[in-house]
Write an enzyme that holds these catalytic residues in place. Structure first.
Site, PDB file in Angstrom:
ATOM      1  N   TRP A   1       1.257   2.684  -8.633  1.00 57.80           N
ATOM      2  CA  TRP A   1       1.597   3.832  -9.001  1.00 57.80           C
ATOM      3  C   TRP A   1       2.986   3.877  -9.704  1.00 57.80           C
ATOM      4  CZ3 TRP A   1       1.719   8.933  -5.717  1.00 57.80           C
ATOM      5  CH2 TRP A   1       1.776  10.214  -6.700  1.00 57.80           C
TER       6      TRP A   1
ATOM      7  N   ASP B   1      -6.362  10.430 -10.924  1.00 57.94           N
ATOM      8  CA  ASP B   1      -7.851  10.224 -11.555  1.00 57.94           C
ATOM      9  C   ASP B   1      -7.711   9.594 -12.934  1.00 57.94           C
ATOM     10  OD1 ASP B   1      -8.807  11.656  -9.561  1.00 57.94           O
ATOM     11  OD2 ASP B   1      -8.783  13.617 -10.437  1.00 57.94           O
TER      12      ASP B   1
ATOM     13  N   LYS C   1       0.779  -1.189   0.201  1.00 54.85           N
ATOM     14  CA  LYS C   1       0.006   0.151   0.117  1.00 54.85           C
ATOM     15  C   LYS C   1       0.693   1.269  -0.072  1.00 54.85           C
ATOM     16  CE  LYS C   1      -3.378  -1.053  -0.816  1.00 54.85           C
ATOM     17  NZ  LYS C   1      -3.792  -1.580  -1.912  1.00 54.85           N
ATOM     18  N   ALA C   2       1.995   1.212  -0.351  1.00 53.52           N
ATOM     19  CA  ALA C   2       3.007   2.315  -0.516  1.00 53.52           C
ATOM     20  C   ALA C   2       2.831   3.105  -1.721  1.00 53.52           C
ATOM     21  CB  ALA C   2       4.158   2.088  -0.200  1.00 53.52           C
ATOM     22  N   GLY C   3       2.140   2.697  -2.621  1.00 53.60           N
ATOM     23  CA  GLY C   3       2.012   3.342  -4.048  1.00 53.60           C
ATOM     24  C   GLY C   3       2.783   2.481  -5.119  1.00 53.60           C
ATOM     25  N   THR C   4       2.761   1.173  -4.759  1.00 49.34           N
ATOM     26  CA  THR C   4       3.479   0.408  -5.815  1.00 49.34           C
ATOM     27  C   THR C   4       2.852   0.238  -7.260  1.00 49.34           C
ATOM     28  OG1 THR C   4       2.802  -1.317  -4.170  1.00 49.34           O
ATOM     29  CG2 THR C   4       4.134  -2.467  -5.624  1.00 49.34           C
TER      30      THR C   4
ATOM     31  N   GLY D   1      -5.975   7.826  -2.656  1.00 45.76           N
ATOM     32  CA  GLY D   1      -4.598   8.342  -3.326  1.00 45.76           C
ATOM     33  C   GLY D   1      -3.841   9.671  -2.455  1.00 45.76           C
TER      34      GLY D   1
ATOM     35  N   SER E   1      -4.408   2.505   4.223  1.00 39.56           N
ATOM     36  CA  SER E   1      -4.687   1.941   3.079  1.00 39.56           C
ATOM     37  C   SER E   1      -4.739   0.561   3.104  1.00 39.56           C
ATOM     38  CB  SER E   1      -3.754   2.384   2.146  1.00 39.56           C
ATOM     39  OG  SER E   1      -3.806   1.944   0.902  1.00 39.56           O
TER      40      SER E   1
ATOM     41  N   MET F   1      -5.614   7.261 -13.697  1.00 41.12           N
ATOM     42  CA  MET F   1      -5.380   5.731 -13.368  1.00 41.12           C
ATOM     43  C   MET F   1      -6.877   5.177 -12.843  1.00 41.12           C
ATOM     44  SD  MET F   1      -1.408   5.262 -11.848  1.00 41.12           S
ATOM     45  CE  MET F   1      -1.698   3.720 -11.257  1.00 41.12           C
TER      46      MET F   1
ATOM     47  N   ARG G   1       5.800   4.777   2.241  1.00 43.75           N
ATOM     48  CA  ARG G   1       4.970   5.699   2.625  1.00 43.75           C
ATOM     49  C   ARG G   1       4.732   5.674   4.069  1.00 43.75           C
ATOM     50  NH1 ARG G   1      -1.405   4.898   0.486  1.00 43.75           N
ATOM     51  NH2 ARG G   1      -1.960   6.783   0.818  1.00 43.75           N
TER      52      ARG G   1
ATOM     53  N   HIS H   1       6.823  -7.448  -2.468  1.00 42.91           N
ATOM     54  CA  HIS H   1       6.476  -6.709  -1.229  1.00 42.91           C
ATOM     55  C   HIS H   1       7.349  -7.547  -0.156  1.00 42.91           C
ATOM     56  CE1 HIS H   1       3.100  -4.549  -2.293  1.00 42.91           C
ATOM     57  NE2 HIS H   1       2.251  -5.516  -2.528  1.00 42.91           N
TER      58      HIS H   1
HETATM   59  P1  A3P Z   1      -5.303   4.751  -0.554  1.00 44.65           P
HETATM   60  O1  A3P Z   1      -5.672   3.338  -0.049  1.00 44.65           O
HETATM   61  O2  A3P Z   1      -4.625   5.476   0.445  1.00 44.65           O
HETATM   62  O3  A3P Z   1      -5.981   5.520  -1.502  1.00 44.65           O
HETATM   63  P2  A3P Z   1      -0.444  -0.148  -3.827  1.00 44.65           P
HETATM   64  O4  A3P Z   1      -0.354  -0.046  -5.148  1.00 44.65           O
HETATM   65  O5  A3P Z   1       0.975  -0.296  -3.206  1.00 44.65           O
HETATM   66  O6  A3P Z   1      -1.257  -1.039  -3.390  1.00 44.65           O
HETATM   67  O7  A3P Z   1      -0.893   1.237  -3.229  1.00 44.65           O
HETATM   68  C1  A3P Z   1      -2.323   1.387  -3.144  1.00 44.65           C
HETATM   69  C2  A3P Z   1      -2.218   2.968  -2.653  1.00 44.65           C
HETATM   70  O8  A3P Z   1      -1.634   4.080  -3.799  1.00 44.65           O
HETATM   71  C3  A3P Z   1      -3.946   3.280  -2.661  1.00 44.65           C
HETATM   72  O9  A3P Z   1      -3.764   4.488  -1.493  1.00 44.65           O
HETATM   73  C4  A3P Z   1      -4.018   3.901  -3.945  1.00 44.65           C
HETATM   74  O10 A3P Z   1      -5.235   5.047  -3.850  1.00 44.65           O
HETATM   75  C5  A3P Z   1      -2.699   4.766  -4.111  1.00 44.65           C
HETATM   76  N1  A3P Z   1      -2.310   5.191  -5.425  1.00 44.65           N
HETATM   77  C6  A3P Z   1      -2.604   4.316  -6.584  1.00 44.65           C
HETATM   78  N2  A3P Z   1      -2.257   5.132  -7.649  1.00 44.65           N
HETATM   79  C7  A3P Z   1      -2.081   6.354  -7.350  1.00 44.65           C
HETATM   80  C8  A3P Z   1      -1.696   7.562  -8.115  1.00 44.65           C
HETATM   81  N3  A3P Z   1      -1.462   7.534  -9.320  1.00 44.65           N
HETATM   82  N4  A3P Z   1      -1.654   8.809  -7.584  1.00 44.65           N
HETATM   83  C9  A3P Z   1      -1.811   8.809  -5.811  1.00 44.65           C
HETATM   84  N5  A3P Z   1      -2.109   7.672  -5.363  1.00 44.65           N
HETATM   85  C10 A3P Z   1      -2.293   6.368  -6.005  1.00 44.65           C
END
Ligand code: A3P
Length: 290
Positions: free
Chosen positions: A48, A227, A43-46, A254, A134, A229, A126, A104
């Site tokens: 993304w 938005d 959940k760190a933004g993987t 996000g 998250s 994505m 994160r 992970h």
């Molecule tokens: P939230 O649950 O806080 O919204 P992972 O990909 O490691 O599983 O992380 C998921 C988290 O990254 C989610 O956070 C998700 O919404 C956020 N995320 C995914 N794509 C993103 C983007 N383009 N910009 C910002 N946050 C993003």
């Protein structure tokens, strides 16, 4: 159909069988020198970061609207569930290079071959409060994760390293410490990406030795905005049977600081105290807000 798993200790780390069933193949995985690894605590933004990398390397050859699922473009090394091919098999079937590989795993469990081949690795970290929120919502909607239970109890499990992939503290510090001796780790913060994604993409490109044209960089930025994505992933995510988006969306908010909508004042105070203790010997610093 996948069932919610129990957890157990594996090499000292809390795990579920979905990430250990293929361990012999994971452990003995043969890396290639140009493999690029994207490593995170969940959940760190993987997703993304994976999308940014895929767009940087292959954006120009991917046609809009016809992208294959991200888990095929950037396979998840240790995953082993009935609904998908094994991560190792998916990586081996990639025909493009470099291969982008998601994991992970805590740093000490990364297969030896990645170090021997001197692979580049990107670690995204994160802040713990947003990571926890998250992860909590993700576990509610993802049937291959344990049931998260009540929020109060969840904070306790986070702090004691009882969530799948173990202690957040050990994970972020383990990779941070390793990045001091192994220069091919690029350590990135989710909060920095939110603050200035263009700057972080430029840093990433320097690390990877890429020099995209400004127009390409702008295109990557556009395609990997939250938005955009969320829109582009809607169809892909709705087909993933283990997710139930009626409980919580995968692309949730996000944001930085959503933890404020979840922690009570007392929970926050207790968490800060615990955090100070666990991080007191570390020079790793997180921003809980930007
Ligand atoms: P939230 O649950 O806080 O919204 P992972 O990909 O490691 O599983 O992380 C998921 C988290 O990254 C989610 O956070 C998700 O919404 C956020 N995320 C995914 N794509 C993103 C983007 N383009 N910009 C910002 N946050 C993003």
């Amino acid at each position: 159909m996948a069932q919610r798993p129990r957890t157990f200790k594996f090499e000292g780390i809390t795990m579920s069988h979905y990430f250990t069933d293929n361990w012999e193949k994971v452990k003995n995985f043969k890396a290639k020198p140009d493999d690029v690894v994207i490593a995170t605590y969940p959940k760190a933004g993987t997703t993304w970061m994976c999308e940014i990398l895929d767009q940087l390397y292959f954006g120009e050859m991917r046609k809009e609207g016809s992208l294959s699922p991200l888990y095929e473009r950037v396979p998840f090394l240790e995953v082993c569930i009935e609904e998908l091919s094994k991560g190792t098999d998916q990586i081996e079937s990639l025909t493009t290079s470099p291969r982008l590989i998601k994991t992970h795993l805590p740093v000490q469990l990364v297969p030896q071959s990645f170090w021997e081949q001197n692979c580049r690795m990107i670690y995204v970290a994160r802040n713990p409060k947003d990571s926890m929120v998250s992860y909590y919502h993700f576990e509610r909607m993802n049937k291959i994760q344990p049931d998260p239970g009540a929020w109060e109890e969840y904070i306790h499990k986070f702090n004691t390293g009882e969530l799948v992939f173990g202690s957040w503290y050990d994970h972020v510090q383990g990779w941070w410490d390793k990045s001091k001796s192994y220069s091919r780790i690029h350590y990135v913060f989710f909060e920095d990406m939110k603050e200035d994604a263009a700057r972080e993409i430029s840093r990433l490109c320097s690390f990877l030795g890429l020099s995209p044209a400004e127009t390409q960089k702008q295109e990557v930025l556009r395609k990997t905005g939250f938005d955009e994505m969320k829109k582009n992933f809607a169809d892909e995510i709705s087909k993933i049977k283990i997710f139930d988006e009626s409980i919580s969306p995968f692309m949730r908010k996000g944001a930085v600081g959503d933890w404020k909508n979840h922690f009570t004042a007392a929970q926050n105070e207790a968490f800060d105290e615990e955090y100070r203790k666990k991080m007191k010997n570390s020079d790793l610093k997180f921003r809980m807000e930007i």
